[in-house]
Design an enzyme around this catalytic site. Structure first.
Site, PDB file in Angstrom:
ATOM      1  NE  ARG A 131      -9.764  -6.814  -7.571  1.00  0.00           N
ATOM      2  CZ  ARG A 131      -8.725  -6.502  -6.805  1.00  0.00           C
ATOM      3  NH1 ARG A 131      -7.492  -6.647  -7.263  1.00  0.00           N
ATOM      4  NH2 ARG A 131      -8.917  -6.041  -5.583  1.00  0.00           N
ATOM      5  CG  ASP A 189      -5.484  -6.857   1.643  1.00  0.00           C
ATOM      6  OD1 ASP A 189      -6.476  -7.210   0.980  1.00  0.00           O
ATOM      7  OD2 ASP A 189      -4.886  -5.786   1.456  1.00  0.00           O
ATOM      8  CB  SER A 245      -0.908   0.016   1.235  1.00  0.00           C
ATOM      9  OG  SER A 245      -1.798  -1.063   1.228  1.00  0.00           O
TER      10      SER A 245
END
Length: 436
Positions: A122, A315, A22
């Site tokens: 997605r 996650d 990230s």
């Protein structure tokens, strides 16, 4: 590429997992839009973060790689990007696509975001909706799926947006578009999500306010270059936190791991299950909390996972499902609909693999019920999802028979060198490459 894993064993030793994915994405994005030169150390040289790097190079940003996770970004300022000559291919990087949609919505040029087959399946409607409320124009494929065609030259207006789901990617997308919007842009979170965007914006000198669940900023400011030290990714560390917890005789120290309070759900959940995890040498690096994490084997027990921990571990659930499979008793997860729209439907994918290994489970619309038991062996489908592949690799530590994990190429998106690091700690893993 396939992982072949011998059953049993333990893991021991010391390691540093790759840099936080990230933060690596965001360091390139904000460094590119800053004024001056930013130096990044600990950058994750995985396929996802490198796709973001390549996209900004394609928009005229000079970015130099000096090896071993060192990147130098020569920023062009908020309004210095140039129109790319072709569509920006982000590979498998969902974070890259959702955040860049926000940044590109405020540019004077048209752009197209695309990716691999997994990414193009997605849903992106969750970012398209707020961006269009701000005045953006975005065309997508059926169902809000990529490619995304973003019209340039649109005048964005600041909005207040109530997030319909706890999603750091949607929050970040709206805030990044807010850099280019007139007036104030604010977002209300239904539950806390990772706050790397807000922290890093402040690190680049941009004021971001937080009042309760509302995060806001004013458009039209300036980003000033800074240096960023990216800590190890707790999402990657999670596989070894679980591996050491489930395998008798294990004792592992993971160095320089990010322990951002919006990301430590995996530690909280494992400790609630009985894990022996200790944070050592806690410190702050570039505004982000960091620690060395010591984990030793401990018997785990099933729990009802607190819903307030779900966004803080979103996650890490593939790894946590393996912990649940090895725990005594029943583990129940609810409130995790977000897992259905990751690189795969992670609830369905993990349920299938657990069933293959002989673990009783029940799929819920928003979660799963897992009864701990004895793991067998077999062939595991990963659905091209890196975290599914790594989760079932560590499951072998408690398996009775060999496990073959299929389609593991995508592991490099977040954890290049996973198999080598795991082997060094004691996992009995070999890589088989398909013949051309």
């Amino acid at each position: 590429m396939e992982f072949r894993l011998s059953p049993g064993g333990s893991i021991n030793g010391e390691a540093r997992v790759p840099g936080d994915k990230s933060m690596s994405h965001r360091s390139i994005m904000l460094g590119a839009l800053a004024e001056g030169t930013s130096r990044v150390t600990g950058f994750l040289e995985g396929e996802d973060a490198l796709a973001t790097l390549a996209a900004f190079r394609a928009m005229g940003v000079d970015i130099q790689r000096h090896g071993a996770g060192e990147v130098v970004v020569n920023g062009v300022g908020l309004h210095g990007l140039k129109a790319p000559a072709q569509p920006l291919d982000l590979g498998n990087a969902g974070t890259g696509m959702r955040l860049m949609a926000g940044l590109l919505a405020g540019q004077p040029f048209d752009s197209t975001l695309t990716g691999d087959a997994s990414l193009c399946s997605r849903p992106m409607g969750r970012v398209i909706t707020p961006l269009e409320l701000m005045g953006a124009h975005i065309e997508s494929s059926e169902g809000g799926r990529p490619p995304l065609h973003i019209s340039g030259g649109r005048r964005l207006q600041g909005i207040h947006y109530d997030l319909p789901m706890a999603s750091a990617q949607v929050k970040s997308c709206v805030l990044l578009a807010g850099l280019y919007a007139e007036g104030r842009t604010s977002v209300t979170e239904p539950a806390p999500t990772r706050d790397h965007t807000e922290r890093m914006l402040r690190g680049f000198g941009y004021e971001v306010l937080r009042e309760g669940e509302v995060i806001s900023l004013e458009g039209g400011g300036t980003l000033k270059a800074c240096n960023i030290d990216v800590p190890g990714d707790i999402s990657s560390a999670a596989f070894f936190l679980v591996a050491a917890s489930i395998a008798p005789g294990s004792d592992v120290l993971l160095n320089h791991v990010g322990i951002n309070p919006t990301r430590v759900g995996v530690i909280n959940i494992l400790q609630a299950m009985g894990a022996d995890i200790t944070l050592k040498n806690q410190r702050e690096v570039g505004g982000e909390p960091v620690a060395d994490i010591h984990v030793r084997h401990a018997p785990l027990h099933g729990i009802e996972i607190p819903e307030d921990q779900v966004p803080l571990a979103i996650d890490e659930f593939p790894a946590l499902f393996i912990a649940a499979a090895c725990a005594e008793g029943r583990t129940v997860l609810r409130g995790a609909e977000e897992l259905r729209v990751k690189e795969s439907d992670r609830i369905a994918a993990m349920a299938e693999g657990l069933t293959t290994l002989g673990i009783t489970n029940e799929v819920l619309e928003d979660g799963i019920v897992i009864d701990g038991g004895t793991l067998g062996g077999g062939k595991i489908r990963t659905f091209m999802d890196h975290r599914i592949a790594m989760a079932f690799a560590i499951a072998a530590l408690r398996a009775q028979e060999e496990i073959l994990v299929l389609d593991c190429d995508h592991v490099a998106t977040s954890f290049p060198g996973f198999d080598a690091l795991a082997r060094g700690l004691g996992l009995q893993i070999t890589v088989q490459r398909e013949e051309a």
